[in-house]
Design a protein around this motif. Sequence first.
Motif, PDB file in Angstrom:
ATOM      1  N   ARG A  22       0.793  -1.289   0.070  1.00 52.45           N
ATOM      2  CA  ARG A  22       0.097   0.099   0.228  1.00 52.45           C
ATOM      3  C   ARG A  22       0.913   1.276  -0.158  1.00 52.45           C
ATOM      4  N   HIS A  23       2.118   1.434   0.300  1.00 59.10           N
ATOM      5  CA  HIS A  23       2.982   2.457   0.639  1.00 59.10           C
ATOM      6  C   HIS A  23       4.031   2.324  -0.497  1.00 59.10           C
ATOM      7  N   GLN A  24       3.317   3.127  -1.678  1.00 61.21           N
ATOM      8  CA  GLN A  24       3.923   3.307  -3.062  1.00 61.21           C
ATOM      9  C   GLN A  24       4.575   4.605  -3.126  1.00 61.21           C
ATOM     10  N   ALA A  53       9.404   2.165  -5.306  1.00 56.34           N
ATOM     11  CA  ALA A  53       8.369   1.268  -4.969  1.00 56.34           C
ATOM     12  C   ALA A  53       7.357   1.347  -5.983  1.00 56.34           C
ATOM     13  N   ILE A  54       6.985   2.633  -6.849  1.00 60.92           N
ATOM     14  CA  ILE A  54       6.162   2.850  -7.716  1.00 60.92           C
ATOM     15  C   ILE A  54       6.401   2.079  -8.852  1.00 60.92           C
ATOM     16  N   GLN A  55       7.844   2.022  -9.146  1.00 63.50           N
ATOM     17  CA  GLN A  55       8.346   1.599 -10.536  1.00 63.50           C
ATOM     18  C   GLN A  55       8.328  -0.179 -10.060  1.00 63.50           C
ATOM     19  N   MET A  56       8.753  -0.800  -9.005  1.00 65.07           N
ATOM     20  CA  MET A  56       8.424  -2.059  -8.749  1.00 65.07           C
ATOM     21  C   MET A  56       6.915  -2.517  -8.533  1.00 65.07           C
ATOM     22  N   ALA A  57       5.932  -1.957  -8.257  1.00 68.51           N
ATOM     23  CA  ALA A  57       4.713  -2.065  -8.232  1.00 68.51           C
ATOM     24  C   ALA A  57       4.284  -2.235  -9.772  1.00 68.51           C
ATOM     25  N   PHE A  70       0.740  -8.742  -2.438  1.00 69.71           N
ATOM     26  CA  PHE A  70       2.224  -8.756  -2.480  1.00 69.71           C
ATOM     27  C   PHE A  70       2.550  -7.694  -1.416  1.00 69.71           C
ATOM     28  N   TYR A  71       4.008  -7.936  -0.899  1.00 72.15           N
ATOM     29  CA  TYR A  71       4.275  -6.964  -0.323  1.00 72.15           C
ATOM     30  C   TYR A  71       6.106  -6.635  -0.701  1.00 72.15           C
ATOM     31  N   PHE A  72       6.422  -5.568  -0.082  1.00 78.72           N
ATOM     32  CA  PHE A  72       7.851  -5.353  -0.470  1.00 78.72           C
ATOM     33  C   PHE A  72       8.878  -6.073   0.518  1.00 78.72           C
TER      34      PHE A  72
END
Length: 166
Positions: free
Chosen positions: A73-75, A80-84, A93-95
């Motif tokens: 949820r924390h993008q 984090a945005i690129q990974m999602a 999923f989770y980071f």
Amino acid sequence: MPLQLRNANESDVAAIAALMLPESSSQGGTLHGDFPVEKISHWLAQATADQMPILLAEDEAGLLGVLFTSSSRHQDSPVAIQMAQLHHGTGPFYFYGPVCLAARARGQGLLAAMWQQLQRQLPGQQAVLFIHADNQASLKAHAKLGMVVEAQFELNGQPCVLLSSR
């Protein structure tokens, strides 16, 4: 004391920072970024609020490893945005990461033990992580855990590999 795996708490922040310092970017290490006490404390507070574990491994001599997780949820960062966006999974999923092991603990199955513990705590969720493409030791270690390559991308001009658990 034999190997112990447990979730981190606020009293662990200084030890985590000390473990990660030699592996931080500014020290020539393989981790992406630096990890001062304030950053680790913030991450721990956020993980606790989100009910996400930050795993520690320790023995009688002290801290051997740390494995961070954070909610997908924390993008709120570019990576984090690129990974999602690059992640191909369809379920929750989770980071995953960063993960840091003390030099004395590498190559002894510690990462696998931490991964097994993490899977017990986050059943049914897929881990999504990135590793710098030139960090062959970490790429091999994560492949042994069953992580698969999903994509390649650049982060601040450095080639990276996006991986996920099956």
